[in-house]
Design a protein around this motif. Sequence first.
Motif, PDB file in Angstrom:
ATOM      1  N   SER A  84       0.843  -1.186   0.000  1.00 12.47           N
ATOM      2  CA  SER A  84       0.000   0.000   0.000  1.00 12.47           C
ATOM      3  C   SER A  84       0.884   1.242   0.000  1.00 12.47           C
ATOM      4  CB  SER A  84      -0.938   0.010   1.222  1.00 12.47           C
ATOM      5  OG  SER A  84      -0.182   0.015   2.429  1.00 12.47           O
ATOM      6  N   GLY A  85       0.247   2.372  -0.244  1.00  9.01           N
ATOM      7  CA  GLY A  85       0.983   3.633  -0.247  1.00  9.01           C
ATOM      8  C   GLY A  85       0.909   4.303  -1.598  1.00  9.01           C
ATOM      9  N   GLY A  86       0.956   5.619  -1.578  1.00 10.69           N
ATOM     10  CA  GLY A  86       0.871   6.365  -2.815  1.00 10.69           C
ATOM     11  C   GLY A  86       2.207   6.604  -3.471  1.00 10.69           C
ATOM     12  N   THR A  87       3.268   6.664  -2.685  1.00 10.40           N
ATOM     13  CA  THR A  87       4.601   6.947  -3.223  1.00 10.40           C
ATOM     14  C   THR A  87       5.446   5.684  -3.199  1.00 10.40           C
ATOM     15  OG1 THR A  87       4.454   9.201  -2.343  1.00 10.40           O
ATOM     16  CG2 THR A  87       6.632   8.419  -2.997  1.00 10.40           C
ATOM     17  N   TYR A  88       6.200   5.467  -4.250  1.00  8.56           N
ATOM     18  CA  TYR A  88       7.065   4.292  -4.323  1.00  8.56           C
ATOM     19  C   TYR A  88       8.085   4.340  -3.185  1.00  8.56           C
ATOM     20  CZ  TYR A  88      10.263   0.798  -6.227  1.00  8.56           C
ATOM     21  OH  TYR A  88      11.051  -0.302  -6.410  1.00  8.56           O
ATOM     22  N   PRO A  89       8.137   3.300  -2.350  1.00  8.36           N
ATOM     23  CA  PRO A  89       9.014   3.342  -1.166  1.00  8.36           C
ATOM     24  C   PRO A  89      10.493   3.170  -1.469  1.00  8.36           C
ATOM     25  CG  PRO A  89       7.863   1.247  -1.293  1.00  8.36           C
ATOM     26  CD  PRO A  89       7.300   2.099  -2.390  1.00  8.36           C
ATOM     27  N   GLY A  90      10.826   2.813  -2.691  1.00  4.82           N
ATOM     28  CA  GLY A  90      12.240   2.616  -3.019  1.00  4.82           C
ATOM     29  C   GLY A  90      12.581   1.145  -3.160  1.00  4.82           C
ATOM     30  N   ASP A  91      13.592   0.866  -3.964  1.00  6.75           N
ATOM     31  CA  ASP A  91      13.966  -0.523  -4.239  1.00  6.75           C
ATOM     32  C   ASP A  91      14.404  -1.270  -2.977  1.00  6.75           C
ATOM     33  OD1 ASP A  91      13.434  -0.028  -6.882  1.00  6.75           O
ATOM     34  OD2 ASP A  91      15.533   0.290  -7.447  1.00  6.75           O
ATOM     35  N   LYS A  92      15.178  -0.631  -2.137  1.00  5.59           N
ATOM     36  CA  LYS A  92      15.698  -1.314  -0.942  1.00  5.59           C
ATOM     37  C   LYS A  92      14.579  -1.705   0.018  1.00  5.59           C
ATOM     38  CE  LYS A  92      20.344   0.698  -0.900  1.00  5.59           C
ATOM     39  NZ  LYS A  92      21.335   1.491  -0.121  1.00  5.59           N
ATOM     40  N   LYS A  93      13.649  -0.806   0.231  1.00  3.58           N
ATOM     41  CA  LYS A  93      12.567  -1.111   1.166  1.00  3.58           C
ATOM     42  C   LYS A  93      11.658  -2.193   0.608  1.00  3.58           C
ATOM     43  CE  LYS A  93       9.075   1.060   4.076  1.00  3.58           C
ATOM     44  NZ  LYS A  93       8.450   2.335   4.510  1.00  3.58           N
ATOM     45  N   VAL A  94      11.377  -2.143  -0.673  1.00 10.17           N
ATOM     46  CA  VAL A  94      10.525  -3.168  -1.279  1.00 10.17           C
ATOM     47  C   VAL A  94      11.204  -4.529  -1.207  1.00 10.17           C
ATOM     48  CG1 VAL A  94       9.507  -3.953  -3.449  1.00 10.17           C
ATOM     49  CG2 VAL A  94       9.295  -1.565  -2.786  1.00 10.17           C
ATOM     50  N   THR A  95      12.481  -4.561  -1.485  1.00  8.74           N
ATOM     51  CA  THR A  95      13.222  -5.816  -1.437  1.00  8.74           C
ATOM     52  C   THR A  95      13.278  -6.381  -0.013  1.00  8.74           C
ATOM     53  OG1 THR A  95      14.592  -5.142  -3.307  1.00  8.74           O
ATOM     54  CG2 THR A  95      15.428  -6.919  -1.928  1.00  8.74           C
ATOM     55  N   ALA A  96      13.490  -5.511   0.973  1.00  7.82           N
ATOM     56  CA  ALA A  96      13.520  -5.965   2.373  1.00  7.82           C
ATOM     57  C   ALA A  96      12.163  -6.531   2.789  1.00  7.82           C
ATOM     58  CB  ALA A  96      13.921  -4.807   3.284  1.00  7.82           C
ATOM     59  N   THR A 121       9.067  -8.190  -7.498  1.00  2.65           N
ATOM     60  CA  THR A 121       8.687  -6.948  -6.813  1.00  2.65           C
ATOM     61  C   THR A 121       8.357  -5.862  -7.822  1.00  2.65           C
ATOM     62  OG1 THR A 121      10.987  -6.252  -6.721  1.00  2.65           O
ATOM     63  CG2 THR A 121      10.144  -7.499  -4.842  1.00  2.65           C
ATOM     64  N   PRO A 122       7.530  -4.891  -7.436  1.00  2.00           N
ATOM     65  CA  PRO A 122       7.223  -3.774  -8.338  1.00  2.00           C
ATOM     66  C   PRO A 122       8.460  -2.915  -8.592  1.00  2.00           C
ATOM     67  CG  PRO A 122       5.660  -3.887  -6.510  1.00  2.00           C
ATOM     68  CD  PRO A 122       6.799  -4.792  -6.169  1.00  2.00           C
ATOM     69  N   THR A 123       8.510  -2.338  -9.761  1.00  2.00           N
ATOM     70  CA  THR A 123       9.522  -1.331 -10.056  1.00  2.00           C
ATOM     71  C   THR A 123       8.886   0.045  -9.890  1.00  2.00           C
ATOM     72  OG1 THR A 123       8.971  -1.229 -12.405  1.00  2.00           O
ATOM     73  CG2 THR A 123      10.609  -2.869 -11.720  1.00  2.00           C
ATOM     74  N   GLU A 124       9.687   1.066  -9.959  1.00  2.00           N
ATOM     75  CA  GLU A 124       9.132   2.422  -9.832  1.00  2.00           C
ATOM     76  C   GLU A 124       8.164   2.723 -10.970  1.00  2.00           C
ATOM     77  OE1 GLU A 124      10.685   6.999  -8.932  1.00  2.00           O
ATOM     78  OE2 GLU A 124      12.106   5.398  -9.467  1.00  2.00           O
ATOM     79  N   ASP A 125       8.453   2.213 -12.166  1.00  2.00           N
ATOM     80  CA  ASP A 125       7.557   2.445 -13.297  1.00  2.00           C
ATOM     81  C   ASP A 125       6.242   1.699 -13.119  1.00  2.00           C
ATOM     82  OD1 ASP A 125       9.360   4.084 -14.560  1.00  2.00           O
ATOM     83  OD2 ASP A 125      10.276   2.457 -15.716  1.00  2.00           O
ATOM     84  N   SER A 126       6.309   0.414 -12.757  1.00  2.00           N
ATOM     85  CA  SER A 126       5.061  -0.347 -12.606  1.00  2.00           C
ATOM     86  C   SER A 126       4.252   0.162 -11.421  1.00  2.00           C
ATOM     87  CB  SER A 126       5.376  -1.834 -12.436  1.00  2.00           C
ATOM     88  OG  SER A 126       6.016  -2.080 -11.195  1.00  2.00           O
ATOM     89  N   TRP A 127       4.919   0.698 -10.408  1.00  2.00           N
ATOM     90  CA  TRP A 127       4.209   1.266  -9.253  1.00  2.00           C
ATOM     91  C   TRP A 127       3.309   2.421  -9.690  1.00  2.00           C
ATOM     92  CZ3 TRP A 127       4.540  -0.251  -4.041  1.00  2.00           C
ATOM     93  CH2 TRP A 127       3.942   0.607  -3.122  1.00  2.00           C
ATOM     94  N   SER A 128       3.792   3.239 -10.620  1.00  2.00           N
ATOM     95  CA  SER A 128       3.006   4.387 -11.085  1.00  2.00           C
ATOM     96  C   SER A 128       1.761   3.946 -11.829  1.00  2.00           C
ATOM     97  CB  SER A 128       3.866   5.278 -11.990  1.00  2.00           C
ATOM     98  OG  SER A 128       4.257   4.583 -13.166  1.00  2.00           O
ATOM     99  N   PHE A 129       1.722   2.696 -12.298  1.00  2.00           N
ATOM    100  CA  PHE A 129       0.550   2.175 -12.992  1.00  2.00           C
ATOM    101  C   PHE A 129      -0.301   1.286 -12.084  1.00  2.00           C
ATOM    102  CE2 PHE A 129       3.306   3.155 -16.606  1.00  2.00           C
ATOM    103  CZ  PHE A 129       2.417   3.865 -17.411  1.00  2.00           C
ATOM    104  N   GLY A 130      -0.055   1.329 -10.787  1.00  2.00           N
ATOM    105  CA  GLY A 130      -0.902   0.607  -9.841  1.00  2.00           C
ATOM    106  C   GLY A 130      -0.391  -0.741  -9.398  1.00  2.00           C
TER     107      GLY A 130
END
Length: 421
Positions: free
Chosen positions: A200-212, A242-251
Amino acid sequence: MSIPPPPDPQVPPTQGPEGPAPLPQAPFNPYAPPSPSPYAPYPQAAPAPQGPPSPYGPQPYQTWGQGYSPYNNPAPLNGMSVAALVLGILCCIPGVGLVLGLIALNQIKKRGERGRSMAAAGMVLSAFGLMVWVLGVTGAATGFWDDVKDSARNNTSASPVKGECFDAPSGSLEGMAYDFDVVSCADEHDGEVFAVVPLSGGTYPGDKKVTATADDRCYALEDSYAMDGWAVPDDVDIYYVTPTEDSWSFGDREITCVFGNTDAEASLPGGSLRNDATTLDSDQVAYLKAAHVLNAALDSAPDAQYVEDDLPGHKAWAGRVSAALTKQADLLDGHQWIDGSDRQVGDLVKDLRAAQKEWAKAARASDADEFYAHYDKGADLIDPQKSVTARKALGLATTPPSYDRDDSGGESGGDSGGMEV
């Protein structure tokens, strides 16, 4: 001598004492003008002068005179109104008929021309055509944008769902994944999805946080899909998409946890690794749930490898293992075994209760030597081989993993670190 009475004013002078005198009769002429009434109270106007006699005989009506027409001359038809109607019917140029109709109505009002209804009809038809055109363009644009978004999702992180097996087009579970080909789990495949973690969240949390997050959640959810860790081959590893920053922007808000071969370039053999309540019986599920209590406690060992480096941390860990052993034994004792495995399970429970006492003493150790003394006894009592008999009676896997996650005994499966896809 008598005096005659005065004449009656209502009696015509031609009337005698004996009655009205006969009038001379003229031949009857149906075309002659009517004679004045002898009784008219007022003099009548003289008849209109007659023209020369017609060579075709008497005429009942007077002919039309110069400067007068039996039909009124119609007002001219406005050309703009015709054009508006034609374009409104054809709908070839949306909106033009509407503009021409407005111009036509303005001209008709000023010039007194005809064509108001044609202009109005053309405006209505043109407006309808314009609306259809706008909706068509909007729908095409929406469809195009949806295709763009779908393409972006497919090109970043398009993942199968829990329980599905797939092949990676690149043949590897490392690096960026653009799409996956879902295949039957009965055949050889690159990966099998065992969990999907929503984010969840509106802003992409970053690669490191998503991976953790993926690393923590996927390892924690492994047992819920493959409850019997012994049934998972040693060459199976955990990966995640895991989502990438680009795919995150598309939901894209999902982490996909995957079983794959420890060699990212190799495949898994045919057959699903799933063993949970959907594939196991009630006795098997009850046994594995009790075993997971101990597994969770053993996995909570401190980071320090040697007791001397963190005696308080190891003592706290021993206390957690002791409590887990008590709970595991109580769960096994409280279950009604319907497959005739109660004796084998009862023998295992005795070992678990004996092990609990040693781990409890290790938790109260005054130094590292005392800790090791009780730890070694407690670890021997929960050696995986101690549970083979009960597992065989329950129809579960009987070959312990070649190594454990923390090398501390118990029934934990052997897994290495996960890799991001």
